[in-house]
Design an enzyme around this catalytic site. Structure first.
Site, short mmCIF file in Angstrom:
data_model
loop_
_atom_site.label_atom_id
_atom_site.label_comp_id
_atom_site.label_asym_id
_atom_site.label_seq_id
_atom_site.Cartn_x
_atom_site.Cartn_y
_atom_site.Cartn_z
N GLU A 29 0.82 -1.20 0.00
CA GLU A 29 0.00 0.00 0.00
C GLU A 29 0.86 1.26 0.00
O GLU A 29 1.59 1.53 0.96
CB GLU A 29 -0.92 -0.01 1.23
CG GLU A 29 -1.92 -1.15 1.18
CD GLU A 29 -2.62 -1.42 2.50
OE1 GLU A 29 -3.80 -1.77 2.46
OE2 GLU A 29 -1.99 -1.28 3.55
N GLU A 54 -5.85 -5.98 0.57
CA GLU A 54 -4.86 -6.71 1.37
C GLU A 54 -4.84 -8.20 1.05
O GLU A 54 -3.76 -8.79 0.91
CB GLU A 54 -5.13 -6.48 2.86
CG GLU A 54 -4.80 -5.08 3.35
CD GLU A 54 -5.91 -4.06 3.09
OE1 GLU A 54 -5.71 -2.87 3.38
OE2 GLU A 54 -6.98 -4.47 2.59
N ASP A 79 -3.38 -4.25 11.64
CA ASP A 79 -4.84 -4.30 11.74
C ASP A 79 -5.48 -4.54 10.36
O ASP A 79 -6.48 -5.25 10.26
CB ASP A 79 -5.39 -2.98 12.30
CG ASP A 79 -4.63 -2.49 13.51
OD1 ASP A 79 -5.17 -2.54 14.62
OD2 ASP A 79 -3.47 -2.06 13.33
N HIS A 123 -6.86 0.57 14.99
CA HIS A 123 -5.63 0.86 14.25
C HIS A 123 -4.38 0.74 15.11
O HIS A 123 -3.28 1.01 14.61
CB HIS A 123 -5.68 2.28 13.66
CG HIS A 123 -6.80 2.49 12.70
ND1 HIS A 123 -8.05 2.90 13.10
CD2 HIS A 123 -6.87 2.34 11.36
CE1 HIS A 123 -8.84 3.00 12.05
NE2 HIS A 123 -8.15 2.65 10.98
#
Length: 337
Positions: A29, A54, A79, A123
């Site tokens: 990412e 993901e 996460d 997060h």
């Protein structure tokens, strides 16, 4: 030696590995932004941006590893890996065994972990307790720039599926990228350990072997065991304890799988008291694993743990109280002494 930030040290080691081995690639990412120095050096074929999918790019990494590459696949934070957790729990950790050892999975999953920067309970998790429970999986959590470099080089060279977790509070590039205007007024100076966020790193990195803990401080009265940011919180607690005449050993595990069981048993057996400080949840995690280890080894010791017991709050003062801060660690140590 060169003074580097934690994130620079990781990329320094990764760049060294990519220069030595053309099969080492990295994607994930926004790596075009986060790893722009590596992309300018090695090009977009080896440093690739991915869609925010993901499960897709994690499984792609596993397939690439089975086909002969050594991919370093990056998530912003662990996460987000929950979206594609099957890639970890059912593929990366098991395909070697399913194939009878014919297929290795030499992939590194790189992800930020942990809190202290007001990002809330969705997060700021670590999950390293869960990750360490899977077979054929190595779990790495460096606490200093030098360790981050040496352990990353070992991770890239390993033939096992390796999860490389970087505490976000030490990784200034991640903090800057994730922070934005909404956290521009948040002062991280009181909670960010300078000794972990910046330090000396060898110009030519040498691998640090997995399963070898580091003793950060030696004391005769109690052993404080932790990993990542927890190591620095233990060092803060040890300073406070010393003012009260309690001398603490601080043991930095560095890797949770493999775990340096010999070092834990040796230090705890010597001091007879142990506090395990863990930024993961207390249930089913590292704290219980170490307690079981000590019982199974026949080590006689008084034991306490300081971990996350609830959903981590957004409000900074509540977040601080929920995480294993130095005050909680020192209080637990005093209760044993």
């Amino acid at each position: 030696m060169t003074i580097m930030r934690y994130d620079e040290a990781v990329d320094h080691a990764l760049g060294q590995a990519m220069a030595a081995d053309p099969s080492v690639v990295t994607w994930g990412e926004d790596v075009e932004i986060l790893r722009r120095v590596l992309q300018s050096r090695f090009g977009p074929e080896r440093v690739r941006d991915t869609p925010i999918s993901e499960q897709g790019f994690m499984y792609a990494g596993i397939g690439a590893a089975m086909a002969g590459l050594r991919p370093v696949v990056e998530l912003y934070m662990i996460d987000f890996g929950m979206v594609g957790w099957s890639a970890i729990a059912n593929a990366g950790s098991k395909f070697k065994d399913f194939s009878g050892g014919r297929w290795n999975i030499p992939m590194v999953l790189r992800a930020g972990v942990g809190g202290w920067y007001a990002d809330g309970g969705q997060h700021e998790q670590t999950f390293w307790g869960s990750l360490s429970s899977y077979p054929s999986t190595e779990v790495v959590v460096p606490s200093t720039p030098a360790d981050a470099a040496g352990l990353m080089l070992s991770a890239v060279q390993s033939d096992e599926f390796t999860v490389f977790l970087t505490p976000k509070l030490l990784d200034q590039q991640i903090l800057d990228y994730l922070g934005g205007d909404q956290r521009s007024t948040l002062d991280l100076t009181p909670v960010q350990p300078k000794a972990g966020a910046i330090g000396e790193v060898p110009d030519v990195v040498t691998p640090i072997p997995f399963g070898k803990a580091a003793t950060r401080r030696t004391g005769s009265d109690i052993t404080l065991v932790s990993v990542g940011i927890g190591v620095h919180r233990c060092l803060e607690a040890a300073d406070a304890l010393a003012a009260d005449g309690i001398e603490a050993t601080v043991l930095d595990l560095r890797t949770l799988a493999p775990l340096d069981t010999e070092a834990i048993v040796e230090h705890v057996g010597r001091t007879g008291r142990v506090v395990v400080a863990d930024e993961d949840y207390s249930r089913g995690g590292l704290t219980g694993e170490i307690a079981a280890l000590l019982l199974e080894s026949g080590t006689t010791a008084r034991y306490a743990r300081v971990a996350v017991e609830q959903t981590i709050p957004f409000a900074p003062h509540l977040e601080y109280a929920a995480l294993p801060n130095a005050e909680r660690i020192a209080a637990a140590a005093k209760s044993l002494a």
